[in-house]
Design a protein around this motif. Sequence first.
Motif, PDB file in Angstrom:
ATOM      1  N   ALA A 219      57.346  28.987   3.770  1.00 14.01           N
ATOM      2  CA  ALA A 219      57.410  29.267   5.142  1.00 14.01           C
ATOM      3  C   ALA A 219      59.184  29.085   5.072  1.00 14.01           C
ATOM      4  O   ALA A 219      59.836  28.430   4.430  1.00 14.01           O
ATOM      5  CB  ALA A 219      56.875  28.270   6.250  1.00 14.01           C
ATOM      6  N   ASP A 220      59.610  29.764   6.124  1.00 12.37           N
ATOM      7  CA  ASP A 220      61.158  29.819   6.750  1.00 12.37           C
ATOM      8  C   ASP A 220      61.319  28.483   7.222  1.00 12.37           C
ATOM      9  O   ASP A 220      60.375  27.892   8.168  1.00 12.37           O
ATOM     10  CB  ASP A 220      61.413  30.983   7.448  1.00 12.37           C
ATOM     11  N   TRP A 221      62.525  27.764   6.955  1.00 14.21           N
ATOM     12  CA  TRP A 221      62.737  26.395   7.560  1.00 14.21           C
ATOM     13  C   TRP A 221      63.890  26.663   8.470  1.00 14.21           C
ATOM     14  O   TRP A 221      64.863  26.771   8.265  1.00 14.21           O
ATOM     15  CB  TRP A 221      62.900  25.464   6.414  1.00 14.21           C
ATOM     16  N   LEU A 222      63.517  26.757   9.807  1.00 11.87           N
ATOM     17  CA  LEU A 222      64.492  27.037  10.840  1.00 11.87           C
ATOM     18  C   LEU A 222      64.890  25.950  11.695  1.00 11.87           C
ATOM     19  O   LEU A 222      64.137  25.329  12.124  1.00 11.87           O
ATOM     20  CB  LEU A 222      63.812  28.303  11.677  1.00 11.87           C
ATOM     21  N   GLU A 223      66.318  25.907  11.848  1.00 13.51           N
ATOM     22  CA  GLU A 223      66.829  24.999  12.696  1.00 13.51           C
ATOM     23  C   GLU A 223      66.384  25.012  14.150  1.00 13.51           C
ATOM     24  O   GLU A 223      67.007  26.341  14.826  1.00 13.51           O
ATOM     25  CB  GLU A 223      68.265  24.653  12.513  1.00 13.51           C
ATOM     26  N   LEU A 224      66.561  24.378  14.977  1.00 17.53           N
ATOM     27  CA  LEU A 224      66.054  24.268  16.360  1.00 17.53           C
ATOM     28  C   LEU A 224      67.396  23.941  17.115  1.00 17.53           C
ATOM     29  O   LEU A 224      67.864  22.811  16.786  1.00 17.53           O
ATOM     30  CB  LEU A 224      64.795  23.185  16.837  1.00 17.53           C
ATOM     31  N   SER A 225      67.920  24.767  17.812  1.00 14.89           N
ATOM     32  CA  SER A 225      69.058  24.299  18.575  1.00 14.89           C
ATOM     33  C   SER A 225      69.003  24.990  20.251  1.00 14.89           C
ATOM     34  O   SER A 225      68.670  25.947  20.512  1.00 14.89           O
ATOM     35  CB  SER A 225      70.201  25.155  18.079  1.00 14.89           C
ATOM     36  N   PRO A 226      68.703  23.884  20.929  1.00 14.11           N
ATOM     37  CA  PRO A 226      69.060  22.407  20.919  1.00 14.11           C
ATOM     38  C   PRO A 226      67.700  21.857  20.201  1.00 14.11           C
ATOM     39  O   PRO A 226      66.500  22.564  20.038  1.00 14.11           O
ATOM     40  CB  PRO A 226      69.113  21.883  22.289  1.00 14.11           C
TER      41      PRO A 226
END
Length: 260
Positions: free
Chosen positions: A135-142
């Motif tokens: 899976a893609d590991w995507l940062e949550l902002s915010p």
Amino acid sequence: MLNDLKAWQAQRHAELSAPDSWLGMIGLFWLSPGVNQVGCHESAVIQLPDGPEKLGDVIWQGDTLLWQPVVGAAQSLQTDLAGPPTVIDHQNLSFFVVDRDGQLAVRLRDRAWAASRPFGGLAYFDDDPAWCITADWLELSPPLDMAVPNVSGDLKPVTVTHKAVFLVDGQPVELLPMSVGEQEVFFVFRDRTSGKSSYGAGRFLKMKPAVDGKICLDFNYAYNPPCAFTAFATCPLPPAENWLGFPVAAGEQKPVDRHD
């Protein structure tokens, strides 16, 4: 890969059949600040199934936690907050203190549980390489602030900084971690097998941390939470975001053995 999975399944069996297994839990008693009596007397906060009317007291004063037995010297108690808790033994019984967001409770265990009811083992879906997903590991902002419920009805605040994104049958799926550490990433999820062929409240999944923006989600390692085996656990429940709309026919199936 299959050998690793079999070794993990054997380890799970060994843990659950051991004297210190979740299946040996026989009580969960919430403490109040002050003196909490341990024994068989009806006034005891921590009720023993047998033994003396008073074995001793668990004394909670501010940041201090003590075990004062009727016979013997007082002993400082460590909760499970920062590592293994202090365990107090009495014949086949043992107990220790857990910390749940500042609320303290004693868990009581019968270490001889298997003598009367041996562990019946675990059932698994067939190993399926298709459920080993990158899976893609995507940062949550915010970051996302959530209140995650547990089986006791309490809510625990969780801050989620990343999400795993992948495809199932061509459709995008997102899965939120409940915690991210240096050694592992912890997920709690439900799917369309929950309450049918798998445990109704959902399952746990622990995976290695992401590397270069990718994380491996091997659902063949999905396993039942402690609350699947005993009523005396305080497991987190999957947030609504982790209710998957398809069956995940991989990992542990519904337990065939539960001790309450």
